[in-house]
Design an enzyme around this catalytic site. Structure first.
Site, short mmCIF file in Angstrom:
data_model
loop_
_atom_site.label_atom_id
_atom_site.label_comp_id
_atom_site.label_asym_id
_atom_site.label_seq_id
_atom_site.Cartn_x
_atom_site.Cartn_y
_atom_site.Cartn_z
N THR A 20 0.80 -1.22 0.00
CA THR A 20 0.00 0.00 0.00
C THR A 20 0.84 1.27 0.00
O THR A 20 0.32 2.37 0.15
CB THR A 20 -0.96 0.01 1.21
OG1 THR A 20 -0.21 -0.05 2.42
CG2 THR A 20 -1.93 -1.16 1.12
N TRP A 21 2.15 1.15 -0.19
CA TRP A 21 3.02 2.32 -0.25
C TRP A 21 2.70 3.13 -1.50
O TRP A 21 2.50 2.57 -2.58
CB TRP A 21 4.49 1.89 -0.27
CG TRP A 21 5.45 3.02 -0.24
CD1 TRP A 21 5.54 4.00 0.70
CD2 TRP A 21 6.47 3.29 -1.19
NE1 TRP A 21 6.57 4.86 0.40
CE2 TRP A 21 7.16 4.44 -0.78
CE3 TRP A 21 6.88 2.66 -2.37
CZ2 TRP A 21 8.23 4.98 -1.47
CZ3 TRP A 21 7.94 3.20 -3.05
CH2 TRP A 21 8.61 4.35 -2.62
N ASP A 44 0.11 -5.47 3.01
CA ASP A 44 1.28 -4.85 3.64
C ASP A 44 1.04 -3.36 3.80
O ASP A 44 0.74 -2.66 2.85
CB ASP A 44 2.52 -5.08 2.77
CG ASP A 44 3.73 -4.35 3.34
OD1 ASP A 44 4.08 -4.60 4.51
OD2 ASP A 44 4.31 -3.52 2.62
N TYR A 49 3.32 5.20 5.64
CA TYR A 49 2.60 5.35 4.37
C TYR A 49 1.45 6.35 4.50
O TYR A 49 0.91 6.82 3.50
CB TYR A 49 2.03 4.02 3.89
CG TYR A 49 3.04 2.92 3.65
CD1 TYR A 49 4.41 3.15 3.65
CD2 TYR A 49 2.61 1.63 3.42
CE1 TYR A 49 5.31 2.12 3.43
CE2 TYR A 49 3.50 0.59 3.20
CZ TYR A 49 4.85 0.85 3.21
OH TYR A 49 5.72 -0.18 2.99
N LYS A 78 2.81 -1.92 11.50
CA LYS A 78 3.38 -1.61 12.81
C LYS A 78 2.34 -1.04 13.75
O LYS A 78 2.62 -0.82 14.92
CB LYS A 78 4.52 -0.61 12.65
CG LYS A 78 5.72 -1.20 11.96
CD LYS A 78 6.86 -0.21 11.97
CE LYS A 78 8.08 -0.81 11.36
NZ LYS A 78 8.32 -0.45 10.01
N HIS A 94 11.37 -2.57 8.92
CA HIS A 94 12.13 -2.39 7.67
C HIS A 94 13.57 -2.01 7.96
O HIS A 94 14.48 -2.52 7.34
CB HIS A 94 11.49 -1.31 6.79
CG HIS A 94 10.17 -1.71 6.22
ND1 HIS A 94 10.06 -2.45 5.08
CD2 HIS A 94 8.91 -1.49 6.64
CE1 HIS A 94 8.79 -2.66 4.81
NE2 HIS A 94 8.07 -2.08 5.74
#
Length: 102
Positions: A20-21, A44, A49, A78, A94
């Site tokens: 979803t970035w 994800d 983001y 997170k 990450h």
């Protein structure tokens, strides 16, 4: 080809997922819903983001419509608060660095 990998906990993580970035604001919820409708079970996301509210809304909408059950989804992130979920399947770091949310 395998469709998932088994983690040391025994959990199965789908090898193909929706990232979803850089997803456009206002379009993320529909994208997540469409992905789950299309068979994606790995989503994800990340606080950085800045779209986890929409990601969570898409997940909840798919669950509410009966497209998938929460236990069928593998959610990586997170934060739980923005996603409004009870648990994450993977808390992914990450890169180890701290920052203060303002």
């Amino acid at each position: 080809m395998a469709s998932s990998v088994t983690l040391h906990t025994g959990a199965k993580m789908p090898i193909i997922g929706l990232g979803t970035w850089r997803a456009e604001q206002g379009e993320v919820q529909a994208a997540v819903e469409a992905a789950i409708r299309g068979g994606y079970r790995h989503i994800d996301g990340a606080f950085l983001y800045q779209n986890e509210g929409e990601v969570g809304a898409g997940i909840r909408a798919a669950i509410d419509r009966g497209t998938a059950e929460r236990r069928e989804l593998f959610v990586v992130s997170k934060t739980l608060s923005d996603l409004k979920l009870d648990y994450l399947d993977l808390y992914l770091i990450h890169f180890p660095m701290g920052f203060q949310v303002q």
